[in-house]
Design an enzyme around this catalytic site. Structure first.
Site, short mmCIF file in Angstrom:
data_model
loop_
_atom_site.label_atom_id
_atom_site.label_comp_id
_atom_site.label_asym_id
_atom_site.label_seq_id
_atom_site.Cartn_x
_atom_site.Cartn_y
_atom_site.Cartn_z
N SER A 103 22.51 -12.54 11.42
CA SER A 103 22.73 -13.03 13.16
C SER A 103 23.53 -13.55 12.86
CB SER A 103 21.19 -13.83 13.88
OG SER A 103 20.57 -12.55 14.28
N ARG A 108 14.73 -8.00 3.87
CA ARG A 108 15.82 -6.75 3.31
C ARG A 108 16.67 -7.53 1.87
NH1 ARG A 108 19.61 -11.22 7.11
NH2 ARG A 108 18.16 -12.58 5.64
N LYS A 156 16.30 -22.99 14.02
CA LYS A 156 18.04 -23.20 13.98
C LYS A 156 18.28 -23.63 15.64
CE LYS A 156 17.55 -19.42 11.76
NZ LYS A 156 17.50 -17.58 11.71
N HIS A 196 17.57 -5.78 12.90
CA HIS A 196 16.05 -6.17 13.84
C HIS A 196 15.34 -4.91 14.44
CE1 HIS A 196 18.09 -10.35 14.17
NE2 HIS A 196 16.69 -10.90 13.63
N1 COA Z 1 18.21 -7.23 9.89
C1 COA Z 1 19.15 -7.54 9.75
N2 COA Z 1 18.90 -9.70 9.76
C2 COA Z 1 17.89 -9.70 9.77
C3 COA Z 1 16.94 -8.54 9.55
C4 COA Z 1 17.23 -7.63 9.84
N3 COA Z 1 16.14 -6.71 9.67
N4 COA Z 1 15.16 -9.83 9.24
C5 COA Z 1 15.95 -10.77 9.67
N5 COA Z 1 17.02 -10.98 9.74
C6 COA Z 1 18.12 -12.21 9.85
C7 COA Z 1 18.57 -12.42 10.91
O1 COA Z 1 19.82 -11.96 11.00
C8 COA Z 1 18.36 -14.44 10.57
O2 COA Z 1 19.49 -14.39 10.30
P1 COA Z 1 20.77 -16.28 10.52
O3 COA Z 1 19.46 -16.64 9.95
O4 COA Z 1 21.72 -15.82 9.63
O5 COA Z 1 20.59 -15.96 11.78
C9 COA Z 1 17.25 -14.13 10.16
O6 COA Z 1 17.81 -12.86 9.31
C10 COA Z 1 16.16 -14.72 10.46
O7 COA Z 1 16.06 -14.35 11.54
P2 COA Z 1 15.41 -13.92 12.82
O8 COA Z 1 14.81 -12.54 12.21
O9 COA Z 1 15.36 -14.22 14.02
O10 COA Z 1 14.10 -14.86 12.49
P3 COA Z 1 13.78 -16.38 12.56
O11 COA Z 1 14.13 -15.95 10.57
O12 COA Z 1 14.80 -17.00 13.18
O13 COA Z 1 12.35 -16.01 12.86
C11 COA Z 1 9.95 -17.48 13.72
C12 COA Z 1 11.38 -17.36 12.36
C13 COA Z 1 10.82 -17.75 14.89
C14 COA Z 1 9.28 -16.06 12.98
C15 COA Z 1 9.92 -18.23 12.87
O14 COA Z 1 10.97 -20.25 12.87
C16 COA Z 1 8.27 -19.27 14.29
O15 COA Z 1 7.59 -18.32 13.93
N6 COA Z 1 9.01 -19.67 14.96
C17 COA Z 1 7.29 -20.37 15.50
C18 COA Z 1 6.71 -21.47 15.38
C19 COA Z 1 5.85 -21.64 14.28
O16 COA Z 1 4.98 -21.04 13.73
N7 COA Z 1 5.90 -22.37 12.76
C20 COA Z 1 5.70 -22.09 11.68
C21 COA Z 1 6.09 -20.91 10.97
S1 COA Z 1 4.80 -20.93 9.73
#
Ligand code: COA
Length: 159
Positions: free
Chosen positions: A128, A90, A41, A17
Site C-alpha cells: 500500500s 509476500r 499506521k 490483498h
Molecule cells: N499484497 C499486497 N500487499 C500486501 C499483502 C499482499 N498480499 N499483504 C500485506 N501487504 C502489505 C500492505 O499493502 C501493507 O503495506 P504498507 O505497510 O506499505 O502499508 C502491509 O503489507 C500490511 O498491511 P495490511 O495488509 O493492510 O495489514 P497491516 O499489517 O496494516 O494490519 C493489523 C495489521 C490490522 C492486522 C494489526 O495492526 C492488528 O491486528 N490491529 C488490531 C490491534 C491488535 O490486535 N494488535 C495486536 C496485534 S498482535
C-alpha cells in the site's frame, strides 16, 4: 460453517490483498474482511473511504463481508465466532513481523489460529505504501490496484 477473519489496514486495498482474499474464500465458508481502526499506521484514507474502496471489489463473493473493528483482533475474531485469522506472506521480509503477530495473537487467545497464504508472485513487491508513493508522484497504478482505488488515489493527491 468455517469462518475466518482477513484483517488489515487496507490503506488502500491492493490486488495483492484481493489475491489473498480470493484464496481465503476457497478455504473457508465465510470470510470477514476486518478493517482495523487500531493500527500503528497513520492512514491516508478514513475508515469509511477504505471500506468504500473495498466494497465493489468483493461484491462478487457471496461469502465475504466487510466490518470495521477496534480493539484487539483476537477479541474481535472470537466475537465473530471465527476460527482463524488469514494473512498473506509476500516475501521473507514479511515473515518476522507476521510470525511475531501470530504468536502474540496466539498468546492472547489460543483458540484462534493464524493461517498464512502466499499471494501470486506477481504481487510479491506490491504494498500500500509503494502504491501511495507512485500515486503521489503521478505514476501508473493500474497493475497494483483496482480502477476505483486508482481513481480515489488520484483524487486524494490532486486535492
Ligand atoms: N499484497 C499486497 N500487499 C500486501 C499483502 C499482499 N498480499 N499483504 C500485506 N501487504 C502489505 C500492505 O499493502 C501493507 O503495506 P504498507 O505497510 O506499505 O502499508 C502491509 O503489507 C500490511 O498491511 P495490511 O495488509 O493492510 O495489514 P497491516 O499489517 O496494516 O494490519 C493489523 C495489521 C490490522 C492486522 C494489526 O495492526 C492488528 O491486528 N490491529 C488490531 C490491534 C491488535 O490486535 N494488535 C495486536 C496485534 S498482535
Amino acid at each position: 460453517m468455517r469462518h475466518c477473519i482477513y484483517p488489515g489496514t487496507f490503506d488502500p486495498i491492493t490486488f495483492g490483498h484481493l489475491d489473498v482474499l480470493e484464496r481465503a474464500t476457497k478455504l473457508f465458508d465465510r470470510v470477514t474482511v476486518a478493517l482495523a481502526l487500531d493500527t500503528t499506521k497513520a492512514p491516508l484514507f478514513s475508515a469509511a473511504e477504505r471500506e468504500a474502496m473495498i466494497r465493489p471489489n468483493v461484491a462478487r463473493y457471496t461469502n465475504v463481508s466487510i466490518v470495521t473493528f477496534s480493539g484487539l483482533l483476537v477479541n474481535f475474531a472470537v466475537e465473530q465466532k471465527a476460527v482463524a485469522i488469514i494473512r498473506g506472506l509476500r516475501a521473507l521480509s514479511d515473515f518476522e513481523f507476521e510470525f511475531n503477530m501470530a504468536l502474540m495473537n496466539r498468546h492472547l487467545d489460543e483458540s484462534i489460529e493464524t493461517i498464512f497464504v502466499m499471494p501470486s508472485e506477481q504481487f510479491s513487491y506490491t504494498s500500500s505504501s509503494l502504491v501511495k508513493q507512485i500515486a503521489k508522484l503521478g505514476g501508473d497504478m493500474a497493475n497494483f490496484v483496482p480502477a476505483n482505488v486508482a481513481a480515489e488515489l488520484k483524487k486524494k493527491f490532486a486535492a
